[in-house]
Design an enzyme around this catalytic site. Structure first.
Site, PDB file in Angstrom:
ATOM      1  CB  THR A  39      49.288  -3.345  22.088  1.00  0.00           C
ATOM      2  OG1 THR A  39      50.308  -2.476  21.584  1.00  0.00           O
ATOM      3  CG2 THR A  39      49.934  -4.492  22.814  1.00  0.00           C
ATOM      4  CG  HIS A  40      45.356  -3.697  16.939  1.00  0.00           C
ATOM      5  ND1 HIS A  40      46.044  -3.622  15.747  1.00  0.00           N
ATOM      6  CD2 HIS A  40      45.154  -5.018  17.176  1.00  0.00           C
ATOM      7  CE1 HIS A  40      46.227  -4.839  15.269  1.00  0.00           C
ATOM      8  NE2 HIS A  40      45.694  -5.702  16.119  1.00  0.00           N
ATOM      9  CG  ASP A  41      42.290  -1.332  21.580  1.00  0.00           C
ATOM     10  OD1 ASP A  41      42.007  -0.944  20.428  1.00  0.00           O
ATOM     11  OD2 ASP A  41      41.650  -2.222  22.171  1.00  0.00           O
ATOM     12  CB  THR A  51      44.273   3.881  19.747  1.00  0.00           C
ATOM     13  OG1 THR A  51      44.277   2.830  18.793  1.00  0.00           O
ATOM     14  CG2 THR A  51      43.215   4.911  19.399  1.00  0.00           C
TER      15      THR A  51
END
Ligand code: BDR
Ligand code: CA
Length: 305
Positions: free
Chosen positions: A236-238, A241
């Site tokens: 879940t890269h985002d 962030t």
């Protein structure tokens, strides 16, 4: 209570953008002033629809949503999405019952920034097209942005003659990224490795499903996730962030230099990180996995369908 952090969220929803919206929308520390949609993981129409759907499920009808750029600033390149053709891995849902703003993302972002009495954090989870377009059309708005926190690039070194590992957001609109990197605004790069470190393993995915009906829906959406986002679980890269904005102490960072390098062979560009050059960005180098998962599950428990 501490003052909330005002943010604009730029998304191409997208499975992990969905997780990021959930973390931001349910966080008492965050005040989402606007969500803007951007081409990327799928068509702008799908992305906007997916974004409205997630916000509707969260019952955040109060958050304004504006549709953004349908294609990159200068060059359209073919790309493969890890999120399925519709952006949410084929998950079927009814058309969301709440409306978009009439203004475009550019108009709405400019309005919010120019009228704001305080500086706003711009979180970019998509190709950099919307923010680059804003800086081009309204350069004065840069003074109203506290920081751009952007999911882009990788700490993996790119050597000469080598095909670099392509990070999606950079490769879809490298010209826009270049423009953003040139701006004087403070920038934090949340690199690819964060999502690949603090991924949800299969036990976490199972726990997601068992937490509540919202989690059951998320688990269903996760099933459609593909390619390099799914290694030993769900990246879940985002989400990472947004986690940086919520709690930067969850991360180790380093000052560095990011520049776009265009590779003819790829017909695209990558954000290349160099720690020897004069820094122009802050780069995350490590994420506290335990803290990230704690935040994720604490948030999920608050989501009721
Ligand atoms: C980024 O690309 C997209 O597929 C994800 O939503 C994320 O923003 C990761 O490279
Ligand atoms: Ca994204």
């Amino acid at each position: 209570m501490r003052k909330k952090i005002p943010v604009i969220l730029d998304v191409d929803t997208g499975i992990d953008d969905g997780v990021a919206i959930i973390l931001a929308a349910k966080c008492p520390k965050i005040d989402i002033k606007l969500v803007v949609t951007c081409h990327g993981n799928t068509t702008i129409k799908n992305i906007t629809k997916n974004t409205l759907f997630i916000l509707e499920k969260l019952k955040r009808f109060d958050i304004p949503v504006a549709e953004g750029m349908a294609s990159p600033l200068l060059i359209k390149r073919p790309h493969v999405s890890a999120h399925g053709a519709d952006g949410l891995g084929g998950y079927q849902y009814e058309n969301p019952g709440f409306d978009l703003l009439k203004e475009s993302a550019l108009e709405a972002t400019h309005k919010i920034l120019s009228e704001s009495q305080e500086k706003i954090t711009y979180i970019c989870l998509a190709p950099s097209t919307n923010i680059a377009n804003l800086l081009k059309e309204h350069p004065e708005d840069a003074d109203k942005i506290q920081e751009i926190v952007i999911m882009v690039g990788s700490n993996e070194p790119v050597k000469d003659g080598e095909t670099p590992y392509k990070e999606f957001n950079a490769s879809v609109d490298p010209e826009a990224l270049s423009l953003v990197l040139d701006s004087k605004i403070k920038k934090t790069i949340v690199s690819m490795e964060m999502g690949h470190t603090a991924y949800l393993n299969w036990k976490d995915v199972y726990k997601t499903e068992k937490t509540n009906a919202f989690g059951e829906m998320l688990e269903n959406i996760f099933r459609g996730y593909k390619d390099y986002h799914v290694r030993n679980g769900i990246a879940t890269h985002d989400g990472c962030t947004v986690a940086y904005v919520i709690d930067p102490t969850m991360f180790e960072t380093r000052e560095g230099h990011m520049q776009v390098r265009f590779f003819e062979k790829l017909g695209s560009g990558v954000g290349v990180i160099d720690y020897d050059k004069t820094p122009n960005v802050t780069i995350t180098t490590k994420i506290n996995i335990k803290k990230f998962k704690k935040l994720y599950f604490k948030t999920l428990k608050k989501c009721k369908i």
